[in-house]
Design an enzyme around this catalytic site. Sequence first.
Site, short mmCIF file in Angstrom:
data_model
loop_
_atom_site.label_atom_id
_atom_site.label_comp_id
_atom_site.label_asym_id
_atom_site.label_seq_id
_atom_site.Cartn_x
_atom_site.Cartn_y
_atom_site.Cartn_z
N ASN A 1 44.18 33.56 37.12
CA ASN A 1 43.17 33.62 38.19
C ASN A 1 43.48 34.77 39.13
O ASN A 1 44.63 34.93 39.56
CB ASN A 1 43.19 32.28 38.94
N HIS B 1 35.53 36.90 45.56
CA HIS B 1 35.39 36.96 47.02
C HIS B 1 34.76 38.33 47.34
O HIS B 1 35.46 39.32 47.51
CB HIS B 1 36.75 36.84 47.70
#
Length: 301
Positions: free
Chosen positions: A169, A206
């Site tokens: 991740n 993000h």
Amino acid sequence: ASTLGAAAAQSGRYFGTAIAAGRLGDSNYTTIANREFNMVTPENEMKPDATEPNRGQFNFSSGDRVYNWAVQNGKRVRGHTLAWYAQQPGWMQQLSGSSLRQAMIDHINGVMAHYKGKIYAWDVVNEAFADGNSGGRRDSNLQRTGNDWIEVAFRTARNADPAAKLCYNDYNIENWTWAKTQGVYNMVKDFKQRGVPIDCVGFQSHFNSGSPYNSNFRTTLQNFAALGVDVQITELDIQGASPTTYAAVTNDCLAVPRCNGITTWGVRDQDSWRSGDTPLLFSGNNKKPAYDAVLNALNSG
Ligand code: G3I
């Protein structure tokens, strides 16, 4: 379908959110979270500082609160995260070399044993690559134990819970042209070629003015999937919550068969780690325009 989870399920996908244990007493929060989402990532509660505050002494109280809330409400859980340079307990920050390597292995075994058979996917390793143009590894105490620390983490995790999907991740790996993206891509390619157990890559997503969404995200998802791993959008938030950008990200996932689902990093703007950016799909009790854009994309896709 009239909720994000049900709309995503129409194509066999999920729609998730990060959940914070400290907010489970807020009924406005839990009402939205329970209604809209069918995958849960504990925002902080399964990180190393929370789960192993003292070496060899595990604490799953907060992790279990989030896990139990999710499962009692029919949701699956993404485990986050086992090996990371940040949010290490103090004792781990002091370690190095073979002692840290063993502590990492013991940590993975201890946490995964507690949740064995209960987790959809684990973020086994989080954020191991450097920002900027090197495409190389991030310096950290874990990296300094030897370049093979990531594959050791994945092999340990596979033995600890063969039922969980094992993911790498990271953030700023959405833009295909970025060196960091290429660095992670080359690692996953190498792991697949050498039989290191890896099942998925999480793209945190993000997005903000410094690392904006780029439409080549779909190319990135397709290229990783072509290596033989699943891909997931794991921590989505978009500065300003542009409905167009939220729809584009949703459509990128829908366009890639191995994109299993999307998770937003929190429920309402006020719950976000970047609340000043108003980056999420809800504000107070209200659905934002970005919510309608995502739901519409899921229903048309
Ligand atoms: O729990 C303590 C509380 O006791 C204390 O009084 C308070 C004072 O600062 O801090 C509280 O801990 C904070 C914790 O969030 C819980 O709210 C930490 O300081 C704060 O650093 C921590 O921030 C989290 C951050 O990870 C830490 O790295 C954010 O909530 C969380 O959203 C964020 O999530 C990360 C993902 O795990 C990985 N990807 C990036 C993402 C955003 O940074």
